[in-house]
Write a protein that holds these residues in place. Structure first.
Motif, PDB file in Angstrom:
ATOM      1  N   ARG A  45      48.125  42.085  76.395  1.00  0.00           N
ATOM      2  CA  ARG A  45      48.073  43.104  77.446  1.00  0.00           C
ATOM      3  C   ARG A  45      48.899  44.312  77.028  1.00  0.00           C
ATOM      4  N   LYS A  46      48.773  45.405  77.791  1.00  0.00           N
ATOM      5  CA  LYS A  46      49.579  46.596  77.536  1.00  0.00           C
ATOM      6  C   LYS A  46      51.054  46.274  77.806  1.00  0.00           C
ATOM      7  N   ALA A  47      51.915  46.881  76.998  1.00  0.00           N
ATOM      8  CA  ALA A  47      53.353  46.655  77.157  1.00  0.00           C
ATOM      9  C   ALA A  47      53.884  47.395  78.377  1.00  0.00           C
TER      10      ALA A  47
ATOM     11  N   ASP B 296      50.311  57.115  75.393  1.00  0.00           N
ATOM     12  CA  ASP B 296      49.336  58.093  75.861  1.00  0.00           C
ATOM     13  C   ASP B 296      47.995  57.742  75.234  1.00  0.00           C
ATOM     14  N   GLU B 297      47.055  58.687  75.174  1.00  0.00           N
ATOM     15  CA  GLU B 297      45.738  58.395  74.628  1.00  0.00           C
ATOM     16  C   GLU B 297      45.785  58.103  73.137  1.00  0.00           C
TER      17      GLU B 297
ATOM     18  N   VAL C  66      50.409  50.920  68.194  1.00  0.00           N
ATOM     19  CA  VAL C  66      49.297  51.494  67.435  1.00  0.00           C
ATOM     20  C   VAL C  66      49.175  52.974  67.752  1.00  0.00           C
ATOM     21  N   CYS C  67      48.654  53.710  66.772  1.00  0.00           N
ATOM     22  CA  CYS C  67      48.556  55.161  66.906  1.00  0.00           C
ATOM     23  C   CYS C  67      47.278  55.637  66.223  1.00  0.00           C
TER      24      CYS C  67
ATOM     25  N   LEU D  64      41.281  49.609  72.823  1.00  0.00           N
ATOM     26  CA  LEU D  64      42.033  50.801  73.206  1.00  0.00           C
ATOM     27  C   LEU D  64      41.521  52.052  72.485  1.00  0.00           C
ATOM     28  N   PHE D  65      40.837  51.835  71.356  1.00  0.00           N
ATOM     29  CA  PHE D  65      40.278  52.960  70.590  1.00  0.00           C
ATOM     30  C   PHE D  65      38.787  52.710  70.373  1.00  0.00           C
TER      31      PHE D  65
END
Length: 1220
Positions: free
Chosen positions: A186-188, A225-226, A245-246, A395-396
């Motif tokens: 899940r998202k942190a 953010d995005e 991740v970026c 997410l991407f």
């Protein structure tokens, strides 16, 4: 490690490991009648040979607590090995079993008291070891209950019938989620910080804090953010792992440093992309060009930095995939396999200055990649790291690639084992290893099956860029047409399919040369050969898999074994010639699976006297000479689920000496390790090119460490990057080596094995017209020649030098006209003169000029041999000058080319006309090498100074061989590595290095400084040989020692016995020195006829009684010719490569206590020596009687007979049980 508690409260600490051969005895003792009813009567050895996974549980005392065996097909004959999936899916639609996610338990045994705990621990270990595994099935007769142990982990799902009779069987299943479940991702959130920090604090976070600040974790979570996301994995509501991740990736840096061609540069296609050079657009290119390009793309890193790069570029710089499917599209197009990924070599010889000529594509499309900036997970859950990937790709949705970078000294952890490692360009200076993962790699629907006719278009598309595409398609057509070759050899073709697209192709045939493989390679290091049927051995011809699915390679190989009813696969790598063409017509294939196979060591072969053995000779399949030597690679069922330990450390070896080659050989043949960054820097690349041909005379003597065939059997070019160049500098701070044209090669560990070379002699400049003598001229032996080397002056150090000299001689008609001067005192002067005579140079035109000796020990150190050689030189009319020192070339004028050479002697000087000058004057460290060492501030005292662990004064730099000397603190300046066998020195160097990388080895503790006072003494024989003038074949084998004249040694009271047959002048000379301990210490052979040198080397160190009571027979005048004596059938076992293992086994029997009420034979000997036993007979007679009357005699006899039985294909001249 786990702690088990029995129902009675007893506690045991247990450990899991793979099952080993010595476990079989204990496993059989754990089998109960209930076990046999549950699993059937099993041959344990056979079962383990065919098992994909076998786990043993043991306690701290190494006692076996439990064992379980798992195979990828059902037991009890309820379904065919290659067709069980549909049957088991019908049992329960909620169990989507596939060959990828399913195993079958074929055996489980345990100590009764701990059986439940052992069972759960083994099941948990299996699910942890095989991340793709979700179901373990257990099949038992329907009338049998599972008992109180297995019922705790298995649930019944139905019954199925037997294929051969009316009996039914119950099917039970064990699910992953009950033992080692997938992680919830899940998202942190900010509140995860406190749970995650303990995970991070177990590691060194200094770099993280310096890069991101003290509160790096909280800031990464809050800064989402995005473009930036942080995710966690949680167990029971607690975060146990973190990933940041970026989507911002420095594509320009990646394109400059890494070969991203196979993955379209990690960019989306764009109309303006430049994918081919202008020349390639017009010319399709020959096969040679394609092979060269493919090989260069497949080379590993040659130079990389070590410092981290800027976070947005460095922290995720790994690239290598090529599949750009659109997000959410189920059936996306998967591009063909690039030729880069189907090379049997992962590295090639690189001439770095040409690097600028290689075209690099230009990508204009948008980035299709995001990067992992930070990743950490508790060790307990590390095996489930891949669970992150599905979530982060969501997410991407517009990205297809995930890339990550790690420092190359970081061990390869579970997550990146599923990624593809990127090939860097030779000029890459990043200090990171780069990996990539494609979205399609998450697909679990990969299906391996036999090929059909309808697969042809898909395979054509897959292999459209491969050099061997026509051969692959021809085999596919032949398979679909007849299932076998025209000669009747069975043929099978397999395809890998994902989303209804062909992503892989493999072609195998039955291995038809099993006798040769078994007798010439140590294949029994990996399999129990007798437990594999002949048709179960397969020969892998082609293997191509889209790199996106590279992490499924082992699964593909496993399925080939299952579907093809094979248990073993073999893949040969044939020697290539310099131009990159196949040197042998049987070098038929390439494969991208090489790193997933294990290299198999070649076996030393007995040179048989076939005519003398007659019908007792081995079969032709064993004794034949293969058309082309090849290196053998292998895999089997036992290896299908066993990963290698990856070592990314940059290990750079400078110098292709015997020491350096032995070092690389030892690392390469560590089958459980995979060294990704081995690099050799050498002036002429790898040796073994066979430039002069095996049948031709060699200019240089040999140390019998390696020959051209040995190099072909090793195929180091498959595992080692080769940089052609000379080392001119070492930057210890930046950790790189500077080459002669300014290129750099980065290293983590630098190994210096350059050795010593013959140098151009420096003339004293004395004017012989003044009639000077040696006493009146300055000593120039330590001076370096700095002028231009004359074009007709040759110093021969390697085969390339010899080839160049030979070509020059023939091009300038030297054999028919012109004088040749050979200058020096070494044995190479003799072999060079013999070579010159052999190629047609007249003896009267050859002048052997010997400088004053630096030692009283001659190069041969045997008066009989020297006299025979001297007489042969005189018979050939070769002129010999003694104690001559080079004074001038061309009387002091321009020496290029040399027309005359002047020498001084103790009496009269002389001048010789000269067309060619060979110098073997003195070996020394090359000046460029010395300057590089000196400028790097490495301690140098005549030679490079090392300690007993090969360390220089730089912990990252080690050295070995004749380049080195031991530190003065050891007070052993007379001993250097030059006194020892180079192959053994290289092996010991590798053993010292392996302690840094091999997790299976016990850590080695360095001795205290005050105890580190003794140098290591190696025991391998020091060997030299060659063909001397008179066509004498010469061999000298001796123990490592400080050189002393033979006459001095023979005068010692403890010299021992000398056995000589034949005459040196007649070319029948054979001398054996038996030392005071009755073992062979020295062997010298001089023969007009070729002899089996490799056989005679095996005699070194053997007791004379093993040589059929050699001394007694010689004293009784029963031996008149040792050459003939060692061709008799009784001695063939002495030459066998496994005879040393037999000796060790028999010694173990004698030193172990086999009977409780009696001491061992070794203890008997100690008791006699200490006077604890009062004897009425001679000690030898007493020990012999004890040996015969106790259990030791039958044990020794059994060991010998088993040895003969197991090796009867090599030793058919001996009788063994069953033939009498």
């Amino acid at each position: 490690m786990s702690i088990l508690t029995s129902p009675r409260g007893k506690v045991e600490v247990v450990h899991c490991r793979g099952t080993e051969l010595q476990d079989i005895y204990y496993i059989e003792h754990l089998i109960r009648k209930f076990t046999q009813k549950l699993f059937g009567r099993l041959n344990i050895i056979y079962l383990l040979e065919k098992a994909n996974l076998a786990i043993t549980l043991h306690n701290d005392k190494e006692e076996i607590m439990a064992q379980a065996t798992f195979v990828d097909y059902p037991n009890w004959n309820v379904a065919k090995e290659d067709d069980w999936v549909s049957l088991f899916r019908e049992l329960d639609s909620d169990i989507p079993c596939t060959p990828l996610n399913t195993l079958f338990m074929h055996l489980f045994v345990a100590v009764d008291e701990y059986s439940v705990g052992c069972c759960k621990e083994i099941i948990r270990t299996v699910f942890k070891s095989v991340p793709e595994l979700h179901f373990i099935f257990l099949i038992v007769p329907f009338y049998m209950s599972l008992g109180s142990t297995l019922v705790t982990v298995f649930d019944q799902v139905g019954n199925i019938p037997c294929l051969t009779d009316s009996e039914d069987f119950a099917v039970y299943v064990c699910h992953r989620h009950n033992h080692y479940p997938q992680l919830h991702i899940r998202k942190a959130r900010v509140e995860d910080h406190d749970n995650l920090m303990p995970v991070f604090t177990r590691y060194d976070t200094t770099v993280l804090r310096e890069t991101y600040g003290e509160y790096f974790l909280a800031e990464l979570i809050e800064a989402q953010d995005e473009e930036n996301h942080a995710v966690v994995c949680e167990v029971e509501g607690l975060a146990v792992g973190f990933m940041s991740v970026c989507s911002r990736v420095n594509m320009e840096l990646l394109h400059a440093c890494f070969d991203l061609g196979p993955f379209h540069g990690l960019c989306f296609p764009h109309p303006d992309d430049v994918l081919e050079s202008p020349q390639e657009l017009n010319v399709q290119g020959s096969q040679d060009t394609k092979l060269r390009n493919g090989s260069q793309s497949s080379q590993k890193t040659v130079e990389e930095s070590q410092e981290p790069v800027a976070p947005e570029a460095t922290e995720s710089t790994q690239v290598r995939v090529n599949i750009p499917p659109c997000p959410g599209q189920k059936h996306s197009h998967i591009p063909p396999v690039p030729d880069h990924h189907v090379s049997s070599r992962t590295s090639v010889s690189i001439s770095q200055p040409e690097e600028h000529s290689h075209f690099r594509p230009i990508y204009k499309g948008a980035s299709a990649a995001f990067c992992i900036q930070l990743f950490c997970i508790e060790e307990k859950y590390e095996a489930r790291s891949l669970d992150f990937m599905d979530f982060v790709f969501s997410l991407f949705p517009d990205k297809n690639f995930c890339i990550i970078s790690v420092p190359h000294l970081t061990p390869e952890f579970s997550l990146i084992q599923n990624f593809v490692k990127i090939v860097p360009f030779p000029n890459c200076t990043l200090k990171q290893e780069l990996y990539v993962f494609h979205r399609a790699g998450l697909l679990k629907s990969i299906n391996i099956r036999l090929a059909t006719l309808s697969d042809t278009p898909g395979v054509e598309n897959l292999v459209s860029t491969l050099m061997l595409r026509s051969s692959i398609l021809e085999d596919l057509t032949q398979y679909n047409k007849a299932r076998r070759d025209p000669d009747g050899t069975p043929l099978q073709a397999f395809v890998a399919e994902v989303a209804e697209q062909i992503v892989g192709i493999a072609v195998i045939r039955n291995e038809m040369d099993l006798e040769y493989i078994r007798s010439h390679y140590n294949i029994e290091d990996f399999i129990y050969f007798n437990h594999h049927q002949r048709e179960e051995h397969g020969h892998l011809h082609y293997f191509a898999l889209n790199p996106i699915f590279r992490h499924y390679t082992k699964f593909f190989l496993k399925e080939i074994l299952r579907l093809g009813y094979k248990s073993c696969l073999y893949y040969p790598v044939y020697l290539r010639c310099m131009e990159g063409k196949f040197q042998n017509p049987y070098a038929h294939s390439l494969t991208s699976a090489l790193h997933y196979l294990v290299p198999v060591r070649p076996r030393r072969q007995i040179v048989y006297p076939l005519e003398k053995l007659g019908i007792n000779a081995p079969s032709k399949a064993v004794s034949k000479e293969q058309v082309g030597s090849y290196a053998l690679n292998h895999t089997n069922r036992k290896l299908s689920l066993t990963p290698k330990v990856t070592v990314n450390a940059k290990i750079v070896v400078v110098g292709a000496s015997s020491v350096g080659i032995s070092f690389l050989e030892t690392l390469v043949f560590c089958s459980h390790l995979k060294f990704n960054n081995l690099t050799l820097i050498s002036t002429h690349g790898l040796p073994g090119k066979n430039l002069l041909g095996a049948e031709q005379r060699k200019f240089l003597a040999t140390d019998h460490c390696f020959n051209d065939k040995d190099y072909a059997l090793m195929s180091l070019c498959s595992w080692v990057n080769v940089v052609v160049g000379r080392m001119t500098g070492i930057d210890r701070a930046a950790k790189h080596v500077v080459l002669s044209k300014g290129e750099i090669v980065l290293y983590d560990y630098l190994i210096l094995c350059t050795g010593q070379q013959y140098q151009v002699p420096c003339p004293t400049g004395a004017d012989i017209n003044q009639h000077l003598t040696n006493r009146e001229v300055p000593n120039s032996s330590q001076q370096r020649y700095t002028g231009k080397v004359p074009c007709n002056h040759f110093t021969l150090n390697e085969e390339e030098d010899c080839c160049k000299a030979l070509t020059w001689i023939r091009n300038h008609s030297i054999p028919t006209e012109g004088n040749v001067i050979v200058y020096g005192n070494t044995i190479d002067t003799y072999t060079a003169v013999e070579t010159l005579l052999n190629i047609g140079v007249k003896g009267s035109c050859i002048f052997l000029v010997r400088p004053p000796p630096a030692s009283t020990v001659t190069c041969i150190n045997n008066y009989s041999v020297e006299s025979a050689v001297t007489d042969a030189l005189k018979a050939a009319r070769v002129t010999i000058y003694q104690d001559a020192i080079l004074a001038q070339w061309n009387d002091g004028q321009n020496p290029d080319p040399i027309h005359s050479a002047s020498f001084t002697t103790p009496t009269q000087p002389f001048r010789l006309q000269c067309s060619t000058f060979f110098s073997f004057y003195e070996k020394n460290v090359d000046y460029e090498t010395f300057k590089a060492l000196n400028d790097a501030c490495l301690v140098y005292d005549g030679r490079l100074v090392i300690d007993t662990s090969f360390h220089t004064n730089d912990i990252a730099i080690r050295a070995a061989g004749s380049l080195t000397k031991f530190s003065n603190k050891y007070y052993a300046n007379e001993w250097t590595h030059s006194n020892f066998n180079s192959k053994e020195v290289g092996f010991q160097l590798a053993e010292a290095m392996l302690n840094l990388f091999d997790p299976t080895l016990e850590p080695v503790t360095e001795p205290p400084a005050d105890l580190d006072r003794l140098i290591p003494m190696y025991k391998g024989a020091k060997i030299q040989g060659g063909i001397l003038p008179g066509s004498y074949h010469y061999l000298h084998i001796a123990k490592p020692a400080i050189p002393s004249p033979l006459e001095v040694l023979m005068a010692q009271p403890n010299f021992g016995l000398e056995i000589i047959t034949g005459s040196a002048k007649d070319g029948t000379y054979f001398r054996i020195h038996i030392n005071e301990y009755s073992t062979v210490e020295t062997i010298t052979c001089l023969s007009k006829e070729p002899f089996p040198a490799s056989n005679y080397i095996c005699l070194f160190g053997q007791h004379e009684q093993l040589l059929n009571n050699l001394c007694a027979r010689y004293n009784d005048d029963l031996i008149t010719d040792l050459y003939s004596y060692f061709t008799e059938s009784w001695c063939m076992a002495l030459f066998h490569d496994r005879f040393i293992d037999l000796r060790k086994e028999l010694l173990e029997i004698l030193v172990s206590k086999e009977e409780e009420d009696l001491p061992s034979m070794e203890q008997f000997a100690h008791q006699i020596e200490n006077g604890e036993i009062h004897l009425t007979e001679k000690p030898r007679k007493y020990l012999k009687r004890v040996f015969q009357e106790t259990i030791y005699k039958p044990l020794v006899e059994k060991g010998i007979l088993n040895y003969l039985q197991d090796n009867r294909y090599h030793l058919p001249m001996y009788a063994w049980p069953g033939i009498i």
